[in-house]
Design an enzyme around this catalytic site. Structure first.
Site, short mmCIF file in Angstrom:
data_model
loop_
_atom_site.label_atom_id
_atom_site.label_comp_id
_atom_site.label_asym_id
_atom_site.label_seq_id
_atom_site.Cartn_x
_atom_site.Cartn_y
_atom_site.Cartn_z
N PRO A 180 -41.70 9.59 3.14
CA PRO A 180 -42.23 8.75 4.22
C PRO A 180 -43.29 9.54 4.97
CG PRO A 180 -39.83 8.90 4.30
CD PRO A 180 -40.29 9.93 3.35
N MET A 181 -44.47 8.96 5.17
CA MET A 181 -45.54 9.65 5.89
C MET A 181 -46.18 8.69 6.88
SD MET A 181 -47.40 11.91 2.88
CE MET A 181 -47.15 10.70 1.56
N GLN A 204 -37.36 3.69 5.53
CA GLN A 204 -36.83 4.72 6.42
C GLN A 204 -36.80 4.19 7.85
OE1 GLN A 204 -38.75 8.51 7.90
NE2 GLN A 204 -37.18 9.41 6.57
N CYS A 256 -37.44 14.21 11.54
CA CYS A 256 -38.74 14.24 12.18
C CYS A 256 -38.71 15.12 13.42
CB CYS A 256 -39.20 12.84 12.56
SG CYS A 256 -40.83 12.80 13.34
N ASN A 309 -36.89 18.58 -0.48
CA ASN A 309 -38.22 18.25 0.02
C ASN A 309 -38.81 19.49 0.70
OD1 ASN A 309 -39.39 16.66 2.97
ND2 ASN A 309 -40.50 16.64 1.05
N GLY A 310 -40.13 19.65 0.59
CA GLY A 310 -40.79 20.76 1.28
C GLY A 310 -41.61 21.64 0.36
N GLY A 353 -44.57 14.81 -0.44
CA GLY A 353 -45.33 14.05 0.54
C GLY A 353 -46.82 14.26 0.46
N ARG A 354 -47.32 15.21 1.25
CA ARG A 354 -48.77 15.38 1.41
C ARG A 354 -49.49 15.68 0.10
NH1 ARG A 354 -49.62 13.56 6.71
NH2 ARG A 354 -47.48 13.56 7.46
#
Length: 346
Positions: free
Chosen positions: A11-12, A64, A94, A206-207, A229-230
């Protein structure tokens, strides 16, 4: 709906809206897509069509939700299930100060018993749709070796067994959300320990995962899936276009090259954009998600600049079509460069 979490797109905020997800789905049929985080109160009291609506092609799709009021989360879950989402995810990761001031996001890592109450309320209205939690390994001065297993154990007692863990702490005071994505040290080992300790749970990581080789590595080590994500947003074709075959082991019977398949996906965005414009939408709502679509190909710079310079202009119904023509999707090198090449194509 049966689906796999081997690979998902994180989710972004201001990124993974319905237009972005539509394009991502054209690149990968199997990757699980997530919405932006949406506040439970907004879902219950706001414009549901604007917040929740999506195209059927986006499945598998997870919503989300952000929030900490069990009643609101339960109501939002029921609404989302009725809307057709394949998974409902609670944000406990977050680090935004605005989110923390609303008593949700990563700050809830400090209230594991309350998180358990939240997911318990959500499960009662889930109608069998999976409920998952996305969290950090800890916040501020918490010791992840102690807090994370305790958090997982407490929350799972409510009946939830799917956790997506961002493998770094969140520093709630002093670091921006952007800094919280890179300054706290990444710790993949603790997530691997969690998977060993809770072997029957579905544990995703994640990460800083930047390519499919890393995804394959984590899966071989026993992790149930990776969330990116990014890196996906910066270069969607690099990751998503290869995911179905490499990660999900789906045989591609399409004889076209990856470049040609990307070209085909972008061409399918043309009628999607035209329909959006006929409905009164802004071209930038869609085009801003396509700027990085052809990264690494000849003509990518021309593609980006043409879209960037024209996406906010009115009556630019053919901007995407013209921009696509600026890119070489074949395996042959372009001989003509610069303005001559542009003038011939446009």
């Amino acid at each position: 709906m049966n689906f796999s979490r081997l690979l998902s797109v994180a989710p972004m905020m201001e990124r993974t809206d319905r237009h972005c997800r539509y394009f991502f789905r054209l690149l990968s049929k199997e990757t699980l897509l997530y919405t932006e985080m949406i506040n439970a109160q907004a879902i219950v009291k706001g414009n549901r069509f604007r917040l929740l609506d999506f195209s059927k092609v986006e499945h598998p799709l997870a919503l989300q939700i952000g929030g900490s009021d069990p009643k609101l989360l339960a109501e939002a879950t029921k609404i989302a299930v009725d809307w057709g989402y394949d998974e409902i995810n609670l944000n406990v990761g977050c680090p935004s100060s605005r989110v923390s001031s609303g008593d949700f996001g990563a700050v809830l890592m400090k209230r594991k018993d309350h998180v358990a109450k939240c997911v318990d309320a959500m499960l009662k209205f889930s109608s069998g749709v999976p409920i998952s939690v996305k969290c950090r390994i800890g916040v501020d001065d918490q010791d992840p070796e102690i807090i994370l297993p305790d958090f997982i154990r407490t929350v799972s007692n409510a009946g939830i067994f799917i956790f997506i863990i961002h493998a770094r702490k969140a520093i709630l005071n002093g670091l921006s959300p952007k800094d919280n994505r890179k300054i706290p040290l990444i710790d993949y080992d603790i997530v691997k320990k969690i998977k060993k300790q809770f072997s029957k749970f579905e544990i995703c990581i994640n990460g800083e995962i930047k390519d499919l080789d890393a995804v394959s590595h984590f899966i071989k080590e026993g992790i149930d899936g990776c969330m990116i994500g990014r890196e996906v947003y910066k270069n969607p074709a690099k990751i998503l276009q290869n995911a179905d075959e490499k990660i999900f082991k789906k045989i591609d019977f399409n004889k076209k090259s990856k470049k040609q398949r990307l070209n085909q996906a972008l061409l399918r965005m043309i009628p999607y954009l035209e329909k959006h414009l006929l409905e009164g939408g802004k071209p930038s709502s869609i085009l801003r998600h396509l700027i990085n679509a052809v990264s690494g190909l000849e003509g990518a710079k021309l593609f980006r600049s043409n879209i960037s310079e024209n996406m906010n202009k009115k009556n630019q119904t053919d901007i995407l079509e013209k921009s696509i023509k600026l890119v070489n999707f074949s395996d042959e090198k372009i001989q003509k460069k610069g303005s001559q090449f542009v003038s011939e194509l446009v």
